[in-house]
Design a protein around this motif. Structure first.
Motif, short mmCIF file in Angstrom:
data_model
loop_
_atom_site.label_atom_id
_atom_site.label_comp_id
_atom_site.label_asym_id
_atom_site.label_seq_id
_atom_site.Cartn_x
_atom_site.Cartn_y
_atom_site.Cartn_z
N TRP A 1 0.78 -1.22 0.00
CA TRP A 1 0.00 0.00 0.00
C TRP A 1 0.82 1.29 0.00
N THR A 2 1.98 1.27 0.61
CA THR A 2 2.77 2.51 0.71
C THR A 2 3.07 3.15 -0.64
N PRO A 3 3.45 2.39 -1.68
CA PRO A 3 3.81 3.05 -2.94
C PRO A 3 2.70 3.88 -3.58
N TYR A 4 1.45 3.61 -3.22
CA TYR A 4 0.34 4.36 -3.81
C TYR A 4 0.27 5.81 -3.29
N LEU A 5 0.91 6.09 -2.17
CA LEU A 5 0.70 7.36 -1.48
C LEU A 5 1.32 8.57 -2.18
N ALA A 6 2.50 8.39 -2.75
CA ALA A 6 3.23 9.54 -3.29
C ALA A 6 2.44 10.29 -4.36
N ASN A 7 1.82 9.56 -5.26
CA ASN A 7 1.07 10.21 -6.35
C ASN A 7 -0.12 11.02 -5.83
N LEU A 8 -0.69 10.58 -4.70
CA LEU A 8 -1.82 11.32 -4.13
C LEU A 8 -1.36 12.68 -3.64
N VAL A 9 -0.15 12.74 -3.09
CA VAL A 9 0.41 14.03 -2.66
C VAL A 9 0.74 14.89 -3.87
N LYS A 10 1.36 14.30 -4.86
CA LYS A 10 1.75 15.05 -6.05
C LYS A 10 0.54 15.60 -6.80
N SER A 11 -0.60 14.91 -6.68
CA SER A 11 -1.81 15.38 -7.36
C SER A 11 -2.48 16.54 -6.64
N GLY A 12 -2.10 16.76 -5.36
CA GLY A 12 -2.71 17.83 -4.57
C GLY A 12 -3.93 17.39 -3.80
N ARG A 13 -4.37 16.16 -4.00
CA ARG A 13 -5.55 15.68 -3.29
C ARG A 13 -5.24 15.29 -1.85
N VAL A 14 -3.99 15.08 -1.57
CA VAL A 14 -3.52 14.79 -0.21
C VAL A 14 -2.36 15.72 0.09
#
Length: 319
Positions: A130-143
């Motif tokens: 699950w951890t690898p999914y997190l970075a893109n959510l931050v880069k998208s601005g949604r997180v």
């Protein structure tokens, strides 16, 4: 991506008991059946008191807690709110290309917002998956920030390693932490968080009321409740600790629960306190303003250790 600076309260307000539905709804866990109208005065009191950090999860009543929080927040300035939400491994949609993003998308819709301030992996069921999914959510601005909950020190370090190539750092840890469960002190996790500028959110600070001062061996929790079955047998061992909590409460003109909460703050954590009533918000505010001395913090821990009680939960995995 630049984000606005928000003043964040020293105490987070928990919403687990908000909403009805699912295996972890407020009706199942707490015996509550609360909806938006029931909580408007609670939410208003929180924001007027500067308590602006709200902790929720899809797992809480299958999104109903999120919906209620979103409806309450709709009448306020989003930029002043800090919303903490979670992806719960085990509840994901495995048919989705990105199950984490899929759960987040539903949460954003229910909350009526386009971003989450802190988004957590709710448990450590599969750190590598699950951890690898997190970075893109931050880069998208949604997180805006990433957190992990119920992770051990070694798992937290592994999360950092997995995230490192993306340039994203872990911002927060949320674990069980109380006078009766001080594992994060003794295993080095709390020190690691301080050294790496990771916020530590503490849940179960009051041990489901066992440290509230309302209960003891002569005033038991409901015998047929899960918390009664867990804590009632422990009260004889907690006699000295509870007496110290009451003595300090008298000294400071507060409640034992506020002393137990102030202890957690004094150890460098941000307690999460569930709220369903206006007076609970007021109590939380008073606890956030209370500062115990180093000697008082140490004395409480010594009595807690002497009790021999350890309330590690079965969900917490390996140390």
């Amino acid at each position: 991506m630049a984000t606005e600076h928000k003043k964040e309260a020293q105490i987070a307000l928990g919403t687990w008991s908000w909403g009805v539905g699912g295996f972890a709804g407020g009706n199942v866990v707490f015996g509550n059946e609360l909806d938006t109208e029931d909580l408007k005065s609670v939410f208003a009191e929180a924001l007027s008191s500067g308590l602006n950090v709200f902790d929720t999860a899809y797992a809480y009543a299958n999104g109903e807690s999120e919906r209620i929080l979103g409806e309450l927040a709709a009448d306020y300035d989003r930029s002043q709110l800090v919303i903490s939400d979670k992806f719960t491994p085990g509840m994901q949609d495995d048919t989705a290309p990105d199950p984490v993003e899929a759960m987040l998308t539903g949460s954003l819709k229910r909350l009526g917002t386009d971003y989450i301030d802190i988004y957590w992996i709710h448990n450590a069921a599969d750190v590598e998956r699950w951890t690898p999914y997190l970075a893109n959510l931050v880069k998208s601005g949604r997180v805006r920030r990433i957190g992990v909950s119920n992770h051990s020190l070694e798992q937290v370090k592994r999360v950092q390693e997995i995230l490192a190539p993306s340039g994203i750092k872990l911002a927060a840890v949320q674990n069980h932490f109380s006078l009766l469960y001080r594992n994060s002190l003794t295993d080095g996790l709390l020190d690691y968080c301080k050294e790496n500028a990771i916020d530590f959110f503490a849940y179960m600070v009051l041990e489901q009321g066992a440290l509230s001062g309302k209960y003891d061996e002569d005033h038991l929790l409901p015998a047929d409740s899960n918390r009664g079955k867990t804590y009632n047998p422990l009260f004889p061992s907690l006699k000295d600790l509870l007496a110290k909590l009451r003595a300090l409460a008298d000294d400071y003109q507060v409640t034992p629960a506020q002393i137990a909460t102030a202890w957690a703050i004094g150890r460098g954590t941000r307690p999460i306190l569930g709220v369903t009533k206006v007076e609970q918000v007021q109590d939380a505010l008073k606890a956030s303003e209370l500062s115990l001395t180093a000697a008082e913090l140490d004395a409480l821990e010594e009595l807690a250790a002497a009790s021999g009680v350890d309330t590690r939960g079965g969900w917490e995995g390996e140390a």
